[in-house]
Design a protein around this motif. Structure first.
Motif, PDB file in Angstrom:
ATOM      1  N   HIS A  87     -13.964  12.625  23.328  1.00 17.80           N
ATOM      2  CA  HIS A  87     -13.619  12.796  24.742  1.00 17.80           C
ATOM      3  C   HIS A  87     -12.810  14.075  24.853  1.00 17.80           C
ATOM      4  O   HIS A  87     -11.626  14.108  24.492  1.00 17.80           O
ATOM      5  N   LEU A  88     -13.465  15.128  25.343  1.00 12.97           N
ATOM      6  CA  LEU A  88     -12.852  16.458  25.325  1.00 12.97           C
ATOM      7  C   LEU A  88     -12.070  16.701  26.611  1.00 12.97           C
ATOM      8  O   LEU A  88     -12.645  17.002  27.658  1.00 12.97           O
ATOM      9  N   MET A  89     -10.762  16.540  26.499  1.00 15.81           N
ATOM     10  CA  MET A  89      -9.878  16.810  27.637  1.00 15.81           C
ATOM     11  C   MET A  89      -9.256  18.173  27.403  1.00 15.81           C
ATOM     12  O   MET A  89      -8.055  18.312  27.134  1.00 15.81           O
ATOM     13  N   ILE A  90     -10.136  19.166  27.452  1.00 10.16           N
ATOM     14  CA  ILE A  90      -9.738  20.544  27.130  1.00 10.16           C
ATOM     15  C   ILE A  90     -10.419  21.476  28.119  1.00 10.16           C
ATOM     16  O   ILE A  90     -11.524  21.196  28.579  1.00 10.16           O
ATOM     17  N   ASN A  91      -9.748  22.576  28.435  1.00 15.29           N
ATOM     18  CA  ASN A  91     -10.372  23.565  29.313  1.00 15.29           C
ATOM     19  C   ASN A  91     -11.450  24.329  28.558  1.00 15.29           C
ATOM     20  O   ASN A  91     -11.335  24.559  27.356  1.00 15.29           O
ATOM     21  N   ARG A  92     -12.489  24.708  29.265  1.00 16.93           N
ATOM     22  CA  ARG A  92     -13.628  25.451  28.728  1.00 16.93           C
ATOM     23  C   ARG A  92     -14.131  24.872  27.395  1.00 16.93           C
ATOM     24  O   ARG A  92     -14.130  25.538  26.365  1.00 16.93           O
ATOM     25  N   PRO A  93     -14.568  23.625  27.419  1.00 12.51           N
ATOM     26  CA  PRO A  93     -15.047  23.000  26.177  1.00 12.51           C
ATOM     27  C   PRO A  93     -16.225  23.749  25.563  1.00 12.51           C
ATOM     28  O   PRO A  93     -16.414  23.695  24.335  1.00 12.51           O
ATOM     29  N   GLU A  94     -16.993  24.467  26.391  1.00 10.98           N
ATOM     30  CA  GLU A  94     -18.178  25.157  25.856  1.00 10.98           C
ATOM     31  C   GLU A  94     -17.819  26.159  24.757  1.00 10.98           C
ATOM     32  O   GLU A  94     -18.635  26.443  23.885  1.00 10.98           O
ATOM     33  N   ASP A  95     -16.596  26.685  24.789  1.00 10.10           N
ATOM     34  CA  ASP A  95     -16.182  27.667  23.776  1.00 10.10           C
ATOM     35  C   ASP A  95     -15.719  27.003  22.486  1.00 10.10           C
ATOM     36  O   ASP A  95     -15.463  27.683  21.496  1.00 10.10           O
ATOM     37  N   LYS A  96     -15.542  25.685  22.492  1.00 10.25           N
ATOM     38  CA  LYS A  96     -14.883  25.011  21.366  1.00 10.25           C
ATOM     39  C   LYS A  96     -15.775  23.986  20.676  1.00 10.25           C
ATOM     40  O   LYS A  96     -15.354  23.370  19.690  1.00 10.25           O
ATOM     41  N   LEU A  97     -16.988  23.809  21.184  1.00  9.31           N
ATOM     42  CA  LEU A  97     -17.856  22.748  20.650  1.00  9.31           C
ATOM     43  C   LEU A  97     -18.114  22.923  19.162  1.00  9.31           C
ATOM     44  O   LEU A  97     -18.114  21.958  18.400  1.00  9.31           O
ATOM     45  N   GLU A  98     -18.316  24.150  18.732  1.00  8.71           N
ATOM     46  CA  GLU A  98     -18.696  24.325  17.331  1.00  8.71           C
ATOM     47  C   GLU A  98     -17.550  24.035  16.370  1.00  8.71           C
ATOM     48  O   GLU A  98     -17.780  23.801  15.188  1.00  8.71           O
ATOM     49  N   TRP A  99     -16.307  23.999  16.862  1.00  4.64           N
ATOM     50  CA  TRP A  99     -15.179  23.660  15.999  1.00  4.64           C
ATOM     51  C   TRP A  99     -15.249  22.187  15.560  1.00  4.64           C
ATOM     52  O   TRP A  99     -14.634  21.795  14.578  1.00  4.64           O
TER      53      TRP A  99
END
Ligand code: DX5
Ligand code: ZN
Length: 225
Positions: A69-81
């Motif tokens: 559950h990604l409660m983070i801004n701009r998740p698209e930049d962080k998916l690969e992490w």
């Protein structure tokens, strides 16, 4: 209501780190469906939590799929992490990015279940243009970021309206996940409305003494199956 049995996603922010291994062993024995991981960046929600190293550590301990559950801004930049696995479920918030459709396509690329999360104040009609890109909706029943909150009462009616909204558009097959204050009683009500995946935290399975964990899981499964 969907034809298949309701699923439990155990909220790992509520699990005591001191006995994490034993807790996971109980989850494996009870065939818990998902481990719910609240990933928080201190921006989208006023809290920090469950990061990359924790996720890696859990992957080493168990093969139970993760419900990120990604409660983070701009998740698209962080998916690969996040090293997403095909059997996982991943929720991105509609409020967390300007480019919602692009973000959903990126999530889908990992072969996981692509879920769109909506906060209590976000209207259902905002889902209209992206229904074809998702496998389900994660309906927040509290303003997310913390365990132990009380359900926002209007969200029960909102869940009914969501079910109706999906049925009318031919999307009744989409999963409805419910997250926040999912007590045994609330789970029963929400299962009656059509919810499929239940985030189980301090309101249910983690609510009592440690030796009650198995009984509490049994009680919750009895309500949703
Ligand atoms: C919100 C969190 C919390 C919590 C669930 O994103 O997912 O809702 O862990 O547990 P309780 O039952 O404490 O709300
Ligand atoms: Zn959550």
């Amino acid at each position: 209501m969907k034809e298949f049995a309701g699923k439990i996603s155990a909220s790992m922010m509520c699990a005591n780190l001191a006995n994490l291994k034993e807790t996971i062993e109980v989850f494996e024995k009870k065939k818990i469906d998902y481990l719910h991981i609240d990933v928080m960046d201190g921006e989208f929600v006023p809290n920090l939590g469950l990061g990359i190293d924790y996720i890696r550590g859990l992957r080493e301990m168990t093969s139970i799929p993760l419900d990120l559950h990604l409660m983070i801004n701009r998740p698209e930049d962080k998916l690969e992490w996040l090293e997403i696995h095909p059997g996982d479920m991943v929720s991105v918030h509609i409020e967390s990015t300007i480019h919602v459709q692009r973000t959903l396509e990126r999530v889908k690329h990992y072969g996981c279940k692509t879920m769109l999360a909506i906060n209590p104040a976000t209207p259902i009609y905002s889902l209209e243009e992206v229904l074809e890109y998702i496998d389900g909706i994660n309906m927040l029943m509290v303003n997310p970021g913390f365990a132990g909150q009380k359900l926002v009462q209007s969200c029960i009616k909102k869940a009914e309206r969501l079910e109706d909204f999906l049925n009318k558009r031919g999307y009744s097959h989409l999963l409805m996940e419910v997250d926040g204050n999912i007590s045994i009683d609330n789970a029963k009500i929400l299962r009656g409305i059509g919810a499929d995946v239940f985030v189980a935290g301090s309101s249910s399975i983690f609510g009592g003494e440690r030796d009650q964990l198995e009984d509490r899981i049994d009680q919750l499964y009895a309500m949703i199956r």
